[in-house]
Design an enzyme around this catalytic site. Structure first.
Site, PDB file in Angstrom:
ATOM      1  N   ASN A  10       5.238 -16.923  18.334  1.00 55.75           N
ATOM      2  CA  ASN A  10       5.019 -17.246  19.745  1.00 55.75           C
ATOM      3  C   ASN A  10       5.913 -18.445  20.057  1.00 55.75           C
ATOM      4  OD1 ASN A  10       4.087 -17.963  22.242  1.00 55.75           O
ATOM      5  ND2 ASN A  10       1.938 -18.117  21.666  1.00 55.75           N
ATOM      6  N   ARG A  90       5.191 -12.612  20.658  1.00 56.48           N
ATOM      7  CA  ARG A  90       4.435 -12.678  21.904  1.00 56.48           C
ATOM      8  C   ARG A  90       5.408 -13.092  22.999  1.00 56.48           C
ATOM      9  NH1 ARG A  90       0.568 -17.291  24.263  1.00 56.48           N
ATOM     10  NH2 ARG A  90       0.224 -16.238  26.227  1.00 56.48           N
ATOM     11  N   HIS A 179      -2.460 -13.145  30.087  1.00 57.79           N
ATOM     12  CA  HIS A 179      -3.594 -13.063  29.133  1.00 57.79           C
ATOM     13  C   HIS A 179      -3.959 -11.612  28.824  1.00 57.79           C
ATOM     14  CE1 HIS A 179      -5.455 -17.240  30.373  1.00 57.79           C
ATOM     15  NE2 HIS A 179      -4.662 -17.371  29.322  1.00 57.79           N
ATOM     16  N   HIS A 207     -11.538 -15.023  30.377  1.00 57.85           N
ATOM     17  CA  HIS A 207     -10.853 -15.824  29.352  1.00 57.85           C
ATOM     18  C   HIS A 207     -10.762 -17.264  29.848  1.00 57.85           C
ATOM     19  CE1 HIS A 207      -7.675 -16.370  26.129  1.00 57.85           C
ATOM     20  NE2 HIS A 207      -7.573 -17.470  26.843  1.00 57.85           N
ATOM     21  N   GLY A 209      -9.708 -20.822  28.605  1.00 51.50           N
ATOM     22  CA  GLY A 209      -9.111 -21.774  27.660  1.00 51.50           C
ATOM     23  C   GLY A 209      -8.470 -22.864  28.487  1.00 51.50           C
ATOM     24  N   ARG A 240      -4.333 -26.825  35.935  1.00 51.30           N
ATOM     25  CA  ARG A 240      -3.840 -26.051  37.079  1.00 51.30           C
ATOM     26  C   ARG A 240      -4.919 -25.910  38.147  1.00 51.30           C
ATOM     27  NH1 ARG A 240      -2.085 -21.483  33.312  1.00 51.30           N
ATOM     28  NH2 ARG A 240      -0.203 -22.299  32.329  1.00 51.30           N
ATOM     29  N   ALA A 282     -12.212 -29.525  28.311  1.00 49.22           N
ATOM     30  CA  ALA A 282     -13.596 -29.210  28.686  1.00 49.22           C
ATOM     31  C   ALA A 282     -14.611 -30.024  27.890  1.00 49.22           C
ATOM     32  CB  ALA A 282     -13.860 -27.718  28.510  1.00 49.22           C
ATOM     33  N   GLU A 385      -5.512 -12.647  19.706  1.00 49.78           N
ATOM     34  CA  GLU A 385      -4.288 -12.022  20.213  1.00 49.78           C
ATOM     35  C   GLU A 385      -3.320 -11.685  19.077  1.00 49.78           C
ATOM     36  OE1 GLU A 385      -4.893 -15.320  22.867  1.00 49.78           O
ATOM     37  OE2 GLU A 385      -3.518 -14.367  24.282  1.00 49.78           O
TER      38      GLU A 385
HETATM   39  P1  ADP Z   1      -5.363 -22.393  25.050  1.00 48.05           P
HETATM   40  O1  ADP Z   1      -5.522 -21.779  26.396  1.00 48.05           O
HETATM   41  O2  ADP Z   1      -4.405 -23.552  25.035  1.00 48.05           O
HETATM   42  O3  ADP Z   1      -5.183 -21.407  23.920  1.00 48.05           O
HETATM   43  P2  ADP Z   1      -8.049 -22.688  24.015  1.00 48.05           P
HETATM   44  O4  ADP Z   1      -8.410 -21.271  24.212  1.00 48.05           O
HETATM   45  O5  ADP Z   1      -7.991 -23.210  22.612  1.00 48.05           O
HETATM   46  O6  ADP Z   1      -6.760 -23.126  24.784  1.00 48.05           O
HETATM   47  O7  ADP Z   1      -9.150 -23.559  24.805  1.00 48.05           O
HETATM   48  C1  ADP Z   1      -9.070 -24.939  24.897  1.00 48.05           C
HETATM   49  C2  ADP Z   1     -10.298 -25.423  25.666  1.00 48.05           C
HETATM   50  O8  ADP Z   1     -11.481 -25.060  24.924  1.00 48.05           O
HETATM   51  C3  ADP Z   1     -10.344 -26.942  25.845  1.00 48.05           C
HETATM   52  O9  ADP Z   1     -10.700 -27.254  27.176  1.00 48.05           O
HETATM   53  C4  ADP Z   1     -11.448 -27.345  24.896  1.00 48.05           C
HETATM   54  O10 ADP Z   1     -12.112 -28.521  25.309  1.00 48.05           O
HETATM   55  C5  ADP Z   1     -12.365 -26.147  24.960  1.00 48.05           C
HETATM   56  N1  ADP Z   1     -13.300 -26.155  23.828  1.00 48.05           N
HETATM   57  C6  ADP Z   1     -13.031 -26.005  22.520  1.00 48.05           C
HETATM   58  N2  ADP Z   1     -14.158 -26.179  21.781  1.00 48.05           N
HETATM   59  C7  ADP Z   1     -15.146 -26.457  22.651  1.00 48.05           C
HETATM   60  C8  ADP Z   1     -16.549 -26.751  22.536  1.00 48.05           C
HETATM   61  N3  ADP Z   1     -17.141 -26.806  21.359  1.00 48.05           N
HETATM   62  N4  ADP Z   1     -17.248 -26.952  23.677  1.00 48.05           N
HETATM   63  C9  ADP Z   1     -16.645 -26.926  24.871  1.00 48.05           C
HETATM   64  N5  ADP Z   1     -15.352 -26.655  25.061  1.00 48.05           N
HETATM   65  C10 ADP Z   1     -14.604 -26.436  23.972  1.00 48.05           C
END
Ligand code: ADP
Length: 397
Positions: A10, A90, A179, A207, A209, A240, A282, A385
């Protein structure tokens, strides 16, 4: 029996994620990351058998090329090379050209480069990764898996913007969605878990993240999704804005803001970060909220309200709903955010299963609620993925 591993790449503008994936079970045998490419601190790290190694990347040549070149020696040294049967890339944007995973040749690479107009940050980096991998692993077949491909089944009414059709014809302005690999994977896994046929069931996949999107999946195909011409559309995200009145852009520009400043703000300083004034992460939002931080509370409320509104509106393209699926770092881990989204969906009959919600975390799938009224469940499915990229590459071999 010999293994069939796939080297998944990626390639970003200044980074490169890689993994060697067992295409039979999705297990990541090796994972790694190259970052800060082009800078003095350029480096590459990997994890193998629980052990982490980091090296500096030095040299005047392209750091993507150096990093991928190093993978040849590394996979050899770790004894993986004889089991690697393909390289899977990817690629962010496949435009209207790529509706499925394809084997890469010079024409495909050129087409990916041509689509850089639509994804100026991502596609050129993807093409650099492809060219470097072709040179480093000349005997391995290479495949491209596109983030947009799964959404190419959207009907015209879902992908057409309510603007002059000339803009579509001249510039390709329409909804593409992203996604796709994740929405594809979690919908298949959900159907398996529920014992349903994917061709005869419907899902709303969420989804969440750093980037976030919702997808309506009817009988296995994407019929609508919240990201659009770019990943800026739809849900509020880490940095965003998601959907926004386009009039705000004109307003700010009349106040003297340059287009670069406006879009830098919408892409990098909005979302969780902008609303809370604190963080894009988050976990940080949830912790600060516990300590009474007002901005964090507001960010949590705006985020969960908007996720629920999208889910509600995605009932429209479906004729039944079997499950709402949560995935991505937030969707897989935050029981508080999932609970609040379900609370916002009470008119659709959704009720949280508190024990199920508490259990489905840190990589565990599970049912976290249900709606008797719709005959649907809410569930968590960890996304993977890389597994899809490995599987589809091997299938095409
Ligand atoms: P990306 O889109 O960069 O792949 P991810 O899917 O890894 O990102 O998601 C990142 C987000 O997930 C961050 O906002 C992070 O705070 C949140 N996150 C990861 N673990 C936890 C948790 N235990 N509780 C709440 N949020 C979480």
């Amino acid at each position: 029996m010999s293994n069939s591993f796939v080297l998944v790449i990626n390639s970003g503008s200044s980074s490169l994620k890689f993994a060697v994936i067992d295409s039979q079970n999705g297990e990541a045998v090796l994972t790694g990351l190259g970052e800060c490419f082009g800078l003095p601190e350029s480096r590459m790290s990997w994890k193998f058998n629980g052990e982490k190694t980091e090296i500096a990347i030095e040299g005047a040549d392209s750091h993507h090329k150096i990093a991928i070149g190093k993978l040849v020696g590394l996979t050899e040294e770790l004894g993986l090379q004889q089991d690697i049967v393909a390289v899977g890339h990817r690629i962010v944007h496949g435009g209207e050209k790529f509706t499925t995973t394809v084997r890469i040749d010079e024409a495909v690479t050129a087409e990916i480069e041509k689509l850089s107009d639509l994804a100026p940050l991502h596609n050129p980096a993807g093409a650099i990764g492809i060219r470097a991998a072709m040179e480093a692993f000349p005997s391995l077949p290479q495949f491209a898996v596109f983030d947009t491909a799964f959404h190419q089944t959207m009907p015209e009414k879902a992908f057409t913007g309510a603007i002059s059709n000339e803009l579509y014809k001249e510039y390709g302005i329409r909804r593409y969605g992203f996604h796709g690999t994740s929405h594809y994977f979690v919908s298949r896994e959900a159907a398996k878990m529920l014992g349903k046929s994917i061709d005869e069931s419907s899902y709303i996949s969420v989804h969440l993240g750093n980037g976030a999107s919702v997808c309506a999946i009817r009988n296995g195909v994407s019929v609508d999704t919240s990201m659009g011409f770019t990943p800026l559309a739809g849900l509020m995200m880490g940095t965003r804005s998601g959907d926004l009145d386009p009039g705000v852009i004109e307003f700010l520009m009349k106040k003297g803001w340059s287009p670069e400043r406006v879009f830098d703000t919408l892409n990098k300083k909005s979302g969780f970060l902008g609303v809370s004034g604190l963080t894009s992460d988050a976990r940080g939002i949830l912790e600060a909220m516990q300590e009474g931080h007002e901005g964090a509370r507001l960010a949590f409320e705006v985020f969960t309200y908007r996720v629920a509104k999208y889910i509600g509106s995605y009932m429209i393209p479906l004729s039944q709903l079997d499950a709402i699926i949560f995935t991505g770092g937030i969707g897989e881990n935050s029981l508080d955010i999932r609970r609040e989204v379900l609370n916002n969906l009470s008119l659709l009959g959704f009720v949280e299963d508190a024990a199920g919600n508490a259990d489905a975390r840190f990589g565990a799938a599970g049912i976290i609620g249900k709606s008797e009224m719709l005959g649907a469940v809410a569930m968590v499915i960890p996304t993977n993925e890389e597994f899809v990229i490995a599987q589809q590459s091997v299938e095409l071999l």
